[in-house]
Structure formats: structure tokens, C-alpha cells
Design a protein around this motif. Structure first.
Motif, mmCIF file in Angstrom:
data_model
loop_
_atom_site.group_PDB
_atom_site.id
_atom_site.type_symbol
_atom_site.label_atom_id
_atom_site.label_comp_id
_atom_site.label_asym_id
_atom_site.label_seq_id
_atom_site.Cartn_x
_atom_site.Cartn_y
_atom_site.Cartn_z
ATOM 1 N N LYS A 72 28.011 26.392 32.333
ATOM 2 C CA LYS A 72 28.285 27.487 31.390
ATOM 3 C C LYS A 72 28.167 28.839 32.094
ATOM 4 C CE LYS A 72 28.994 25.261 27.473
ATOM 5 N NZ LYS A 72 29.145 23.917 27.995
ATOM 6 N N ILE A 73 27.215 28.967 33.019
ATOM 7 C CA ILE A 73 27.091 30.208 33.787
ATOM 8 C C ILE A 73 28.327 30.406 34.645
ATOM 9 C CG2 ILE A 73 25.749 31.405 35.555
ATOM 10 C CD1 ILE A 73 23.294 29.965 34.560
ATOM 11 N N ASP A 74 28.815 29.324 35.236
ATOM 12 C CA ASP A 74 30.030 29.413 36.049
ATOM 13 C C ASP A 74 31.207 29.897 35.210
ATOM 14 O OD1 ASP A 74 28.713 28.497 38.320
ATOM 15 O OD2 ASP A 74 29.231 26.392 37.951
ATOM 16 N N GLN A 75 31.337 29.348 33.998
ATOM 17 C CA GLN A 75 32.437 29.756 33.124
ATOM 18 C C GLN A 75 32.329 31.236 32.756
ATOM 19 O OE1 GLN A 75 32.480 27.120 29.738
ATOM 20 N NE2 GLN A 75 32.676 25.285 30.999
ATOM 21 N N LEU A 76 31.111 31.663 32.434
ATOM 22 C CA LEU A 76 30.913 33.065 32.074
ATOM 23 C C LEU A 76 31.237 33.975 33.250
ATOM 24 C CD1 LEU A 76 29.950 35.228 30.082
ATOM 25 C CD2 LEU A 76 27.600 34.757 30.820
ATOM 26 N N PHE A 77 30.782 33.599 34.436
ATOM 27 C CA PHE A 77 31.083 34.419 35.618
ATOM 28 C C PHE A 77 32.581 34.458 35.891
ATOM 29 C CE2 PHE A 77 31.593 34.821 40.290
ATOM 30 C CZ PHE A 77 31.178 36.142 40.393
ATOM 31 N N GLY A 78 33.267 33.350 35.614
ATOM 32 C CA GLY A 78 34.715 33.344 35.792
ATOM 33 C C GLY A 78 35.415 34.365 34.913
ATOM 34 N N LEU A 79 34.806 34.685 33.752
ATOM 35 C CA LEU A 79 35.395 35.657 32.838
ATOM 36 C C LEU A 79 35.073 37.100 33.218
ATOM 37 C CD1 LEU A 79 34.651 33.898 29.414
ATOM 38 C CD2 LEU A 79 36.867 34.072 30.564
ATOM 39 N N CYS A 85 30.872 42.507 37.442
ATOM 40 C CA CYS A 85 29.653 42.103 36.733
ATOM 41 C C CYS A 85 28.992 40.921 37.427
ATOM 42 C CB CYS A 85 29.975 41.709 35.292
ATOM 43 S SG CYS A 85 30.588 43.061 34.249
ATOM 44 N N GLY A 86 27.703 40.832 37.266
ATOM 45 C CA GLY A 86 26.952 39.677 37.724
ATOM 46 C C GLY A 86 26.325 38.969 36.546
ATOM 47 N N VAL A 87 26.081 37.672 36.695
ATOM 48 C CA VAL A 87 25.473 36.859 35.643
ATOM 49 C C VAL A 87 24.105 36.392 36.126
ATOM 50 C CG1 VAL A 87 25.698 34.810 34.186
ATOM 51 C CG2 VAL A 87 27.742 36.099 34.862
ATOM 52 N N VAL A 88 23.113 36.511 35.253
ATOM 53 C CA VAL A 88 21.735 36.164 35.600
ATOM 54 C C VAL A 88 21.148 35.279 34.518
ATOM 55 C CG1 VAL A 88 19.398 37.094 35.830
ATOM 56 C CG2 VAL A 88 21.294 38.217 36.996
ATOM 57 N N ALA A 103 30.873 37.797 46.233
ATOM 58 C CA ALA A 103 30.296 37.965 47.574
ATOM 59 C C ALA A 103 30.280 39.431 47.984
ATOM 60 C CB ALA A 103 31.082 37.131 48.578
ATOM 61 N N ALA A 104 31.313 40.163 47.591
ATOM 62 C CA ALA A 104 31.395 41.577 47.970
ATOM 63 C C ALA A 104 30.342 42.420 47.254
ATOM 64 C CB ALA A 104 32.787 42.117 47.649
ATOM 65 N N ASP A 105 29.808 41.904 46.131
ATOM 66 C CA ASP A 105 28.814 42.657 45.356
ATOM 67 C C ASP A 105 27.386 42.180 45.614
ATOM 68 O OD1 ASP A 105 30.856 44.098 44.095
ATOM 69 O OD2 ASP A 105 31.076 42.580 42.519
ATOM 70 N N SER A 177 26.173 45.208 35.006
ATOM 71 C CA SER A 177 27.207 45.913 35.753
ATOM 72 C C SER A 177 26.753 47.334 36.016
ATOM 73 C CB SER A 177 28.516 45.932 34.951
ATOM 74 O OG SER A 177 29.473 46.781 35.567
ATOM 75 N N ALA A 178 27.200 47.895 37.141
ATOM 76 C CA ALA A 178 26.902 49.297 37.452
ATOM 77 C C ALA A 178 28.182 50.103 37.583
ATOM 78 C CB ALA A 178 26.082 49.404 38.730
ATOM 79 N N ARG A 179 29.252 49.607 37.029
ATOM 80 C CA ARG A 179 30.520 50.351 37.088
ATOM 81 C C ARG A 179 30.393 51.644 36.285
ATOM 82 N NH1 ARG A 179 35.990 47.058 37.218
ATOM 83 N NH2 ARG A 179 36.606 49.079 36.382
ATOM 84 N N ALA A 180 30.779 52.740 36.898
ATOM 85 C CA ALA A 180 30.669 54.045 36.233
ATOM 86 C C ALA A 180 31.642 54.164 35.068
ATOM 87 C CB ALA A 180 30.915 55.156 37.242
ATOM 88 N N ASP A 181 32.728 53.394 35.112
ATOM 89 C CA ASP A 181 33.741 53.504 34.059
ATOM 90 C C ASP A 181 33.554 52.454 32.965
ATOM 91 O OD1 ASP A 181 34.374 51.311 35.590
ATOM 92 O OD2 ASP A 181 36.523 51.727 35.699
ATOM 93 N N GLN A 182 32.442 51.751 32.969
ATOM 94 C CA GLN A 182 32.216 50.726 31.953
ATOM 95 C C GLN A 182 31.794 51.376 30.643
ATOM 96 O OE1 GLN A 182 31.045 47.014 33.296
ATOM 97 N NE2 GLN A 182 29.646 46.557 31.620
ATOM 98 N N THR A 183 32.597 51.171 29.632
ATOM 99 C CA THR A 183 32.366 51.831 28.352
ATOM 100 C C THR A 183 31.503 50.965 27.438
ATOM 101 O OG1 THR A 183 34.320 50.840 27.321
ATOM 102 C CG2 THR A 183 34.630 52.911 28.536
ATOM 103 N N GLU A 184 30.966 51.590 26.389
ATOM 104 C CA GLU A 184 30.181 50.848 25.418
ATOM 105 C C GLU A 184 31.042 49.846 24.657
ATOM 106 O OE1 GLU A 184 27.080 52.887 23.195
ATOM 107 O OE2 GLU A 184 27.519 54.711 24.326
ATOM 108 N N GLY A 185 32.323 50.171 24.480
ATOM 109 C CA GLY A 185 33.229 49.241 23.822
ATOM 110 C C GLY A 185 33.421 47.977 24.638
ATOM 111 N N PHE A 186 33.579 48.130 25.948
ATOM 112 C CA PHE A 186 33.707 46.979 26.829
ATOM 113 C C PHE A 186 32.407 46.180 26.833
ATOM 114 C CE2 PHE A 186 34.068 45.283 31.350
ATOM 115 C CZ PHE A 186 34.953 44.275 30.998
ATOM 116 N N ASN A 187 31.293 46.880 26.780
ATOM 117 C CA ASN A 187 29.996 46.198 26.720
ATOM 118 C C ASN A 187 29.889 45.305 25.485
ATOM 119 O OD1 ASN A 187 29.132 47.394 29.075
ATOM 120 N ND2 ASN A 187 27.841 48.917 28.072
ATOM 121 N N ARG A 188 30.434 45.760 24.375
ATOM 122 C CA ARG A 188 30.357 44.959 23.140
ATOM 123 C C ARG A 188 31.139 43.659 23.285
ATOM 124 N NH1 ARG A 188 30.436 50.120 20.614
ATOM 125 N NH2 ARG A 188 32.707 50.107 20.445
#
Length: 315
Positions: A72-79, A85-88, A103-105, A177-188
């Protein structure tokens, strides 16, 4: 984004307000961070981490949980992985047991402390997605400067708790995620996916614990599953089912007839009701063959006919 001093001042002033904590869950968490845990929002110490031996012990204790959760973690990370984003996945104490990132992150996530063995409890990191989710036992999103520590305000964290088959807290599922352009809408949108994945993990763990039981799913969005044994007794229930049916909130479940929960009552009561159910099951397994059903019940054919008549069961 707030400046360094603005963030620190806002956290302290809000935490010290006599009314803010009652109005805002975020303010209540900031207050806990200062008053209960003795943390300073300006602290720059690195994220605490358990040693490899302690981490191995924690992972071993939750081996089945990790094995079930892995796909399930693999599936979520695939999305979400391609969006930075990272999954923990953590245990109930906020210790990171498993994680996924591109790998780049990897260097970035290690620098943040979102790596195996890191302690993201609220007691260690103040207000943050993982720790606050575990403390409040609910889905949370901590967006950027909602974090307690100044060094964490560049992150957005979306979390959902995962409860075990006995209704107790198992851990938290996090997307950060630490993307500066990540909005609250995307977070939802991400938060909804995290919650859905957490409930799917709960359901899979529950099924793994009751492999021989009949699993019944209630019409409930909160992973409401019941495990019913061969005697039609409810022997297990997820947290969602416990809440939906008013069962013990956690711990061992007192076995009870499934019909008591589903409201399917007839005129039979007590032993008569149990006897009728046993006879019906035997007849069903024998495909209506009375002689075969009688042998399975350990009684004579004539005795079974008399019981069928008394119980109102036709041939």
C-alpha cells in the motif's frame, strides 16, 4: 512566508493565549509543545533518532504490520512520488519504520530527518504532521508555518492514523513535501489519498489477523470490518466497527452473536436459537440430506426430524 522572528513570536504568543487553545487545535498543539514538552520553537538541534538495534526491535515487533503495509505504501508513493513527495510510515510512538522517496530527493529527506529511525513524536518535534496525528488520533495536515519548530516550516505534512485489529493505535501514515508551490488545495487532495490508504492498511492487517473468519464490511467510510467465526460469533472488529456498533473501544472483544449487532432477531431465544442455527448449518452443509446432517450432529435421523419439527424447520 513569515520571517524567522515572526514565526517564533506567533507560536509563543498563541501558545500563551488563555483562549487560543480552546478555539484552535493548532494552538492547542503549540501549547502542548511548550508547556507539556518544554520545547523552544527556535531550537536548531537535529531530529532525534533511535539506534539501529532499537529500530530493528521495533520493526520486528511490527513485522506483520510492515509486510501488509508495504504494498500500500508503494501504491501511495506511485501516486505522489513524482511531485516531490515522500511517504513515511511510523509506529505509535512516532518512530519512522519505513519510507519511500525518489532517489534524487533522498538527500533532502535525510536532511529533514524523514528517515528510518527518526523520532517525529510531538514530544520530540512539537507540532508536526506525524506527532500531532498520533497525539490527537485523527487525520491532520500541518502546512508549512503551522509547524512548531522554525526549521520545519518549509514542509507540508499530510497524515492519518492507523489502528490495529484490537482498536489500538498502530502508527501513522505520512506524506511530506517541501515544494514551495504546493498549495493547500493540493494538500487536501493528498490528505484524502493518505486517509484512504491508511484505512486500506487497517483492513488488510485485520484480515491477516483473522484469516479463517468471515469478514463483514459495514457501510461506513471508517474501515468498519467485523470478523465472524463458524458459530456466527463476532470475534473481532476494527476501530471503525467498534465505534459504529458501540463495542469495546479497544482491547479484547467480548464474543457476541452477529445477529445481536445486525438486528436480525426472530422468535427463538437462548439455547433454542443456537440449536436452530446449528441444525440449519448442518442441513445446509449436507445440501438438505437429513441423514447426513444427523450424522454430522451426532444424533439419529428420527431425533433430527423431531428437532426440526419443534424448531419449525421444514424439510
Amino acid at each position: 512566508m513569515e520571517t524567522r522572528h515572526q514565526h517564533i513570536d506567533r507560536v509563543i504568543e498563541t501558545a500563551q493565549s488563555p483562549t487560543a487553545a480552546a478555539r484552535s487545535p493548532l494552538a492547542a498543539s503549540w501549547r502542548r509543545s511548550i508547556e507539556r514538552h518544554g520545547l523552544d520553537p527556535a531550537a536548531v538541534r537535529p531530529v532525534e533518532r533511535v539506534d539501529d538495534s532499537a529500530l530493528s526491535q521495533r520493526r520486528e515487533a511490527l513485522d506483520r504490520f510492515l509486510r501488509v503495509a508495504g504494498p500500500k505504501i508503494d501504491q501511495l508513493f506511485g501516486l505522489v512520488g513524482n511531485s516531490g513527495c515522500g511517504v513515511v510510515l511510523t509506529d505509535e510512538n512516532g518512530i519512522v519504520l519505513d519510507q519511500r522517496c525518489a532517489a534524487a530527493d533522498a538527500a533532502i529527506f535525510q536532511d529533514w530527518g524523514l528517515w528510518s529511525g527518526a523520532d517525529w513524536s510531538e514530544a520530540a518535534e512539537g507540532t508536526n504532521g506525524i506527532g500531532t496525528c498520533l497525539t490527537e488520533k485523527r487525520q491532520v495536515t500541518i502546512h508549512r508555518d503551522e509547524h512548531f519548530f522554525l526549521r520545519n516550516i518549509g514542509m507540508s505534512c499530510m497524515d492519518a492514523p492507523i489502528f490495529g485489529p484490537d482498536g489500538t493505535l498502530l502508527g501513522a501514515l505520512d506524506v511530506s513535501s517541501a515544494r514551495a508551490d504546493q498549495t493547500e488545495g493540493f494538500n487536501r487532495l493528498i490528505a484524502a489519498t493518505v486517509a484512504q490508504t491508511a484505512r486500506a492498511i487497517e483492513a488488510d492487517v485485520f484480515r491477516a489477523v483473522f484469516p479463517k473468519a468471515r469478514i463483514v464490511t459495514a457501510e461506513n467510510e471508517d474501515a468498519a470490518l467485523l470478523a465472524i467465526d463458524s458459530h456466527d460469533l463476532v470475534i473481532g472488529a476494527t476501530r471503525g466497527a467498534r465505534r459504529a456498533f458501540g463495542l469495546e473501544p479497544s482491547g479484547d472483544l467480548k464474543p457476541r452473536p452477529a445477529s445481536d449487532l445486525f438486528g436480525r432477531e426472530d422468535e427463538a431465544r437462548g439455547f433454542e436459537k443456537a440449536e436452530r442455527a446449528a441444525v440449519l448449518r448442518a442441513l445446509a452443509r449436507a445440501e438438505g440430506n437429513v441423514s447426513e446432517a444427523a450424522r454430522a450432529l451426532g444424533i439419529g435421523r428420527a431425533t433430527l426430524y423431531r428437532r426440526m419439527k419443534r424448531l419449525g424447520i421444514g424439510e
